[in-house]
Scaffold this active site. Structure first.
Site, short mmCIF file in Angstrom:
data_model
loop_
_atom_site.label_atom_id
_atom_site.label_comp_id
_atom_site.label_asym_id
_atom_site.label_seq_id
_atom_site.Cartn_x
_atom_site.Cartn_y
_atom_site.Cartn_z
N LYS A 1 0.85 -1.20 0.00
CA LYS A 1 0.00 0.00 0.00
C LYS A 1 0.88 1.25 0.00
O LYS A 1 0.63 2.20 -0.73
CB LYS A 1 -0.93 -0.02 1.22
CG LYS A 1 -2.03 -1.05 1.09
CD LYS A 1 -2.81 -1.27 2.39
CE LYS A 1 -3.78 -2.44 2.19
NZ LYS A 1 -4.55 -2.78 3.41
N ASP B 1 -10.94 3.27 4.11
CA ASP B 1 -11.40 1.90 3.90
C ASP B 1 -12.93 1.80 3.87
O ASP B 1 -13.48 0.74 3.58
CB ASP B 1 -10.88 0.99 5.04
CG ASP B 1 -9.72 0.11 4.59
OD1 ASP B 1 -9.57 -0.11 3.37
OD2 ASP B 1 -8.97 -0.36 5.46
N GLN C 1 -4.91 -1.09 9.61
CA GLN C 1 -4.73 -2.43 9.01
C GLN C 1 -5.31 -3.49 9.95
O GLN C 1 -4.97 -3.55 11.13
CB GLN C 1 -3.23 -2.68 8.75
CG GLN C 1 -2.95 -4.01 8.09
CD GLN C 1 -3.51 -4.12 6.66
OE1 GLN C 1 -3.45 -3.17 5.88
NE2 GLN C 1 -4.06 -5.27 6.33
#
Ligand code: NAD
Length: 278
Positions: free
Chosen positions: A49, A116, A93
């Site tokens: 990422k 997200d 994460q």
């Protein structure tokens, strides 16, 4: 034999396009990724990422916290990033170490920085079809890939295997919002293959290697493999038994090179879009 849906090529194209648009901005978009603990798969994902965020011309920062991080310390970092002008997108994460419940934190991220799309506000907006600030990356990447290959969603029978909050559920909403007829099946579903055989579009997100076999697939169907499983030899596998399914399906995603890179492309798109909304 099925045509390959090339997620890697499309992802590169999307990121290159965003890189060009980023060059024209006065201020670089900023992505902040929080990694708690030492999960090896998470470390690889976070590295990728960061790499792609830098490729897109963004500022990218990874905040590494130790495995034994307390709830208060993680909340404090989220609060700092919520208030940091240079950070447009915050990504926590997952999975977190066992002593931390992700839902104690996901709703503390400012929904306008929730890259997200996991905040309840964004999940709710997605369900209402009312412009979330960001849509979860894996489902968004899958829709982008289907659109690239002009696969018609309206009226299609779409079957999703897996009902997780990060893949199955938000994907079901995205497909419903695009007028597909959506069925979500899971570990307690009876006669799974009777249902999957009706799918024009079959998406598998279970993490069970090779569980989707050719005899579960309708001739000419579009098969999307979300699964990422590392086998005992260290080789990446998907949910789909590629060799048997490619003979039946019309389109198929490879693992690696399918949904994985599209997830990262969606993250880059989300970060860019959030930076414009500030
Ligand atoms: P999860 O473990 O949260 O959910 C798995 C789902 O599969 C559950 O809803 C369960 O009911 C269902 N399931 C399990 N076994 C089943 C069976 N035998 N028959 C039918 N349904 C079954 O998983 P997740 O977080 O959604 O991830 C799923 C897979 O996708 C994992 O391999 C993960 O690594 C991968 N993944 C990949 C990406 C990507 O970018 N490519 C992103 C997210 C997740």
């Amino acid at each position: 034999m099925a045509q390959i849906l090339d997620g890697k090529a499309l992802s590169n194209k999307i990121i290159e396009n965003i890189r060009e648009k980023t060059l024209l901005l006065d201020k670089k978009p900023g992505l902040g990724v929080i990694l708690v603990g030492e999960n090896p798969a998470s470390k690889v994902y976070v590295k990728n990422k960061e790499k792609q965020a830098l490729n897109a011309g963004f500022n990218s920062a990874v905040y590494k916290l130790p495995e034994n991080t307390s709830k208060d310390d993680l909340l404090k970092l989220i609060d700092e990033l919520n208030n940091d002008e240079g950070t447009n997108g915050i990504l926590l994460q997952l999975p977190l170490p066992k002593h931390l419940n992700p839902y104690d934190f996901l709703d503390k991220i400012n929904p306008k920085k929730d890259v997200d799309g996991f905040h309840p506000v964004n999940a709710g907006k997605l369900m209402l079809n009312e412009k979330p600030y960001a849509v979860p990356c894996t489902p968004k990447g899958i829709i982008t890939l289907l659109d690239e290959y002009n696969i018609k969603l309206e009226g299609a029978n779409a079957v999703i295997i897996g009902r997780s909050n990060i893949v199955g559920k938000p994907l079901s909403m995205l497909l419903l919002n695009r007028n597909a007829t959506v069925t979500v099946v899971h570990s307690k579903t009876k006669n799974l293959s009777e249902i999957t055989k009706n799918a024009d579009i079959l998406i598998s997100a279970t993490g069970r290697a090779d569980m989707v076999t050719g005899n579960m697939v309708k001739k000419g169907a579009v098969v999307i493999d979300v699964g990422i499983i590392r086998d005992e030899n260290g080789k990446l596998r998907g949910d789909v038994d590629f060799d048997s399914v490619k003979e039946i399906a019309g389109f198929i995603t490879p693992v690696p090179g399918g949904v994985g890179p599209m997830t990262i492309a969606a993250l880059i798109q989300n970060t860019y879009e959030l930076s414009l909304k500030e």
